[in-house]
Design a protein around this motif. Structure first.
Motif, short mmCIF file in Angstrom:
data_model
loop_
_atom_site.label_atom_id
_atom_site.label_comp_id
_atom_site.label_asym_id
_atom_site.label_seq_id
_atom_site.Cartn_x
_atom_site.Cartn_y
_atom_site.Cartn_z
N VAL A 112 1.81 -5.94 -1.33
CA VAL A 112 2.90 -5.37 -2.15
C VAL A 112 2.67 -4.30 -2.88
CG1 VAL A 112 4.78 -5.44 -3.51
CG2 VAL A 112 4.16 -7.63 -2.11
N VAL A 113 2.85 -2.69 -2.41
CA VAL A 113 2.50 -1.83 -3.08
C VAL A 113 3.60 -1.32 -4.08
CG1 VAL A 113 1.80 0.69 -2.90
CG2 VAL A 113 1.35 -1.01 -1.17
N VAL A 114 3.30 -1.32 -5.55
CA VAL A 114 4.24 -0.91 -6.41
C VAL A 114 4.14 0.71 -6.76
CG1 VAL A 114 5.27 -1.25 -8.73
CG2 VAL A 114 4.11 -3.31 -7.30
N ALA A 115 4.96 1.32 -6.20
CA ALA A 115 4.95 2.78 -6.35
C ALA A 115 5.71 3.40 -7.28
CB ALA A 115 5.44 3.57 -5.02
N GLY A 116 5.29 4.62 -7.79
CA GLY A 116 6.00 5.37 -8.72
C GLY A 116 7.11 6.35 -8.09
N ASP A 162 -5.32 -2.56 -9.82
CA ASP A 162 -4.96 -1.25 -10.26
C ASP A 162 -5.40 -0.27 -9.07
OD1 ASP A 162 -3.99 -1.85 -12.85
OD2 ASP A 162 -6.54 -1.72 -13.36
N ALA A 163 -4.46 0.34 -8.46
CA ALA A 163 -4.81 1.32 -7.45
C ALA A 163 -5.85 2.51 -7.81
CB ALA A 163 -3.50 2.00 -6.94
N ALA A 164 -6.27 2.37 -9.01
CA ALA A 164 -7.05 3.43 -9.62
C ALA A 164 -8.57 2.95 -9.51
CB ALA A 164 -6.71 3.91 -10.95
N ARG A 165 -8.75 1.47 -9.06
CA ARG A 165 -9.92 1.03 -8.93
C ARG A 165 -10.41 0.95 -7.52
NH1 ARG A 165 -11.71 -1.44 -13.66
NH2 ARG A 165 -10.07 -2.06 -14.85
N PRO A 166 -10.84 2.11 -6.81
CA PRO A 166 -11.03 2.10 -5.50
C PRO A 166 -12.10 1.34 -4.71
CG PRO A 166 -12.08 4.26 -6.61
CD PRO A 166 -11.37 3.44 -7.66
N PHE A 167 -13.26 0.83 -5.62
CA PHE A 167 -14.28 0.21 -5.07
C PHE A 167 -14.25 -1.36 -5.42
CE2 PHE A 167 -15.60 4.74 -6.36
CZ PHE A 167 -15.53 5.18 -4.92
N VAL A 168 -13.26 -1.97 -5.28
CA VAL A 168 -13.31 -3.44 -5.22
C VAL A 168 -14.01 -3.96 -3.92
CG1 VAL A 168 -10.84 -3.78 -4.47
CG2 VAL A 168 -12.13 -5.30 -5.86
N SER A 169 -14.55 -4.84 -4.17
CA SER A 169 -15.26 -5.53 -2.79
C SER A 169 -14.58 -6.95 -2.52
CB SER A 169 -16.77 -5.95 -3.21
OG SER A 169 -16.72 -6.92 -4.03
N HIS A 170 -14.89 -7.40 -1.14
CA HIS A 170 -14.46 -8.70 -0.70
C HIS A 170 -14.87 -9.70 -1.54
CE1 HIS A 170 -13.01 -7.36 3.53
NE2 HIS A 170 -12.12 -7.05 2.64
N MET A 228 -3.10 -22.25 0.30
CA MET A 228 -2.56 -21.34 -0.62
C MET A 228 -2.43 -20.11 -0.02
SD MET A 228 -3.44 -20.49 -4.65
CE MET A 228 -2.72 -22.08 -5.11
N LYS A 229 -1.23 -19.36 0.01
CA LYS A 229 -1.26 -18.01 0.59
C LYS A 229 -1.26 -16.91 -0.38
CE LYS A 229 1.53 -18.78 4.69
NZ LYS A 229 3.04 -18.77 5.30
N THR A 230 -2.25 -16.01 -0.51
CA THR A 230 -2.43 -15.03 -1.46
C THR A 230 -1.87 -13.59 -1.03
OG1 THR A 230 -4.43 -16.26 -1.96
CG2 THR A 230 -4.20 -14.18 -2.87
N VAL A 231 -0.87 -12.93 -2.07
CA VAL A 231 -0.52 -11.53 -1.87
C VAL A 231 -1.27 -10.92 -2.68
CG1 VAL A 231 1.75 -10.23 -1.78
CG2 VAL A 231 1.61 -12.94 -1.06
N ALA A 232 -1.40 -9.56 -2.19
CA ALA A 232 -2.08 -8.70 -3.22
C ALA A 232 -0.88 -7.82 -3.70
CB ALA A 232 -2.99 -7.51 -2.42
N VAL A 233 -0.94 -7.45 -4.91
CA VAL A 233 -0.08 -6.32 -5.56
C VAL A 233 -0.83 -5.21 -5.99
CG1 VAL A 233 1.51 -6.23 -7.35
CG2 VAL A 233 1.63 -8.36 -6.17
N LEU A 234 -0.61 -4.02 -5.28
CA LEU A 234 -1.16 -3.29 -5.69
C LEU A 234 -0.33 -2.18 -6.65
CD1 LEU A 234 -4.05 -1.65 -4.91
CD2 LEU A 234 -2.83 -0.25 -3.24
N LEU A 235 -0.85 -1.93 -7.89
CA LEU A 235 -0.06 -0.94 -8.87
C LEU A 235 -0.46 0.27 -8.77
CD1 LEU A 235 -0.31 -3.51 -12.02
CD2 LEU A 235 1.45 -3.34 -10.15
N GLY A 243 8.07 -0.27 -12.47
CA GLY A 243 8.89 -0.18 -13.68
C GLY A 243 8.46 0.81 -14.94
N ALA A 244 8.78 0.83 -15.98
CA ALA A 244 8.40 1.65 -16.95
C ALA A 244 7.05 1.57 -17.51
CB ALA A 244 9.39 1.82 -18.21
N THR A 245 6.47 0.36 -17.58
CA THR A 245 5.38 0.13 -17.82
C THR A 245 4.61 -0.66 -17.09
OG1 THR A 245 6.13 -2.03 -18.94
CG2 THR A 245 6.13 -0.19 -20.29
N ARG A 246 3.37 -0.75 -17.18
CA ARG A 246 2.38 -1.53 -16.26
C ARG A 246 2.83 -3.07 -16.05
NH1 ARG A 246 -1.42 -4.95 -15.38
NH2 ARG A 246 -3.22 -4.49 -13.78
N GLN A 247 2.99 -3.43 -17.19
CA GLN A 247 3.59 -4.95 -17.10
C GLN A 247 4.86 -5.06 -16.40
OE1 GLN A 247 3.18 -7.14 -20.68
NE2 GLN A 247 5.08 -8.11 -20.36
N ALA A 248 5.87 -4.14 -16.57
CA ALA A 248 6.89 -4.20 -15.75
C ALA A 248 6.84 -4.28 -14.39
CB ALA A 248 7.96 -3.12 -16.21
#
Ligand code: MG
Length: 377
Positions: free
Chosen positions: A48-52, A98-106, A1-8, A73-78
């Motif tokens: 994949v970085v989702v930017a404003g 969430d890009a606002a959670r800086p301290f996630v770990s491996h 399985m190939k896993t992709v990160a989506v950073l909001l 998009g206009a909302t988090r879900q979008a």
């Protein structure tokens, strides 16, 4: 399985009053902390970085042209949905963070990915410390059983096909997280152990906490030294710091004999206690013959990054009676910064003669010292 990160990173920070993901945390913007955690995990295929609209040019400038950045998009879900649809090009599972959670770990990534590999959507969660009551118009209508409550964090992981199907099933219904999309569509989800330090920077007081944690960054320093004698072969080129010194006689060695790159590589490996250049590139191995030494440095950078480290700074001192080194100082700093994928401001370089003393003073060779300081949360 190939896993992709989506950073909001598309949030407008309405609860914060500014784009909180761009705020500096001990030398890195908030978003960069979790980005680097994903970037250094061996099983993340792509990010994949989702930017404003406001921060897209900043993120593009910071990450370079090869980074995958999409407008949100206009909302988090979008925004999450846009990210998941883009992620489909690179893999079959996503970790939405969430890009606002800086301290996630491996370790948290590993726990979520283990569930997704078994076909279960999952998110990290932590016990709720406060008693939670349901309140209507100021009156308590219910006290919830705390033992059954968890505060859910990110990354939230799922198979891409399952998520896209769930988006289609729920139509335009809004949810506040990604597991809820699956739940609303009737799919089972699970919670794995989260970490309290994986909190979201939502309010200004969260930033104070984040800065306190970021300030506790561990740092280490390594030293590197190398010396090579001038070659008797007049056709050898002189390479120093990844720069060709036109018309100068080269140094003797198995590779391009770039003492500056070699000292830098040893300083970096030494800081992470990962051995030295001879261990990783033995000169008995024909693969390294006449290889440009920037490859050694790039390899060392990849190794220390795998161990969670990033470069704070590298400083180099070159000892050479001849040629004149400093006229190429900027070019060398640029070449080293490029090989290490860091800003040039992190690379110091200076040179001195040896005042005619000893072998270096007699112009028999060139030596270089380097120190590297590396940091990790
Ligand atoms: Mg050497």
């Amino acid at each position: 399985m190939k896993t992709v990160a989506v950073l909001l990173a598309a949030g407008n920070g309405t609860r914060f009053g500014a784009d909180k993901t761009q705020i500096d945390l001990a030398g890195r913007p908030v978003w960069r902390w979790s980005y680097d955690v994903f970037a250094t995990h061996p099983n993340i295929e792509e990010i994949v970085v989702v930017a404003g609209s406001g921060n897209l040019p900043i993120l593009r400038a910071e990450l370079g042209p090869s980074a995958v950045i999409v407008p949100g998009g206009a909302t988090r879900q979008a925004s999450a949905r846009i990210g998941v649809e883009k992620a489909r090009e690179f893999g079959d599972a996503v970790l939405i963070h969430d890009a606002a959670r800086p301290f996630v770990s491996h370790a948290v990534l590993d726990r979520v990915m283990a569930e997704v590999a078994e076909g279960r959507a999952a998110a990290p969660g932590v016990p709720v410390a406060d008693t939670v009551k349901r309140v209507r118009s100021g009156a308590v209508t219910e006290t919830l059983d705390r033992s059954e409550l968890v505060a859910v964090q990110t990354p939230q992981g799922a198979r891409i096909a399952d998520l896209l199907q769930a988006y289609a099933t729920i139509g335009g219904k809004e949810t506040t997280d990604d597991l809820s999309v699956l739940e609303a569509a009737g799919s089972p989800t699970t919670i794995v152990e989260g970490e309290t330090r994986n909190f979201k920077v939502t309010l200004p007081e969260d930033l104070l906490r984040a800065q306190a944690i970021a300030g506790r960054t561990e740092s280490r320093t390594g030293i590197g030294y190398d010396v090579h004698r001038f070659s008797e072969d007049a056709s050898r080129h002189l390479w120093l710091g990844g720069v060709l010194f036109e018309g100068e006689i080269g140094l003797e060695g198995h590779s391009d004999a770039d003492v500056v790159m070699h000292a830098a590589t040893d300083a970096l490996l030494g800081a992470a206690a990962l051995g030295d250049i001879g261990v990783h590139f033995p000169n008995t191995d024909e693969r390294w013959r006449n290889l440009r030494s920037e490859h050694f440095l790039k390899h060392a950078v990849a190794l220390v990054r795998e161990h969670g480290w990033r470069l704070a700074n590298l400083d180099i001192a070159i000892l050479a009676e001849t040629p004149r080194i400093m006229r190429q100082a900027l070019a060398m700093r640029e070449a080293i910064a490029r090989a290490m994928a860091v800003e040039i401001e992190r690379i110091g370089l200076k040179a001195t003669t040896n005042e005619g003393l000893g072998a270096i003073g007699r112009s028999e060779g060139i030596a270089a010292f380097a120190t590297a300081t590396i940091v990790r949360p």
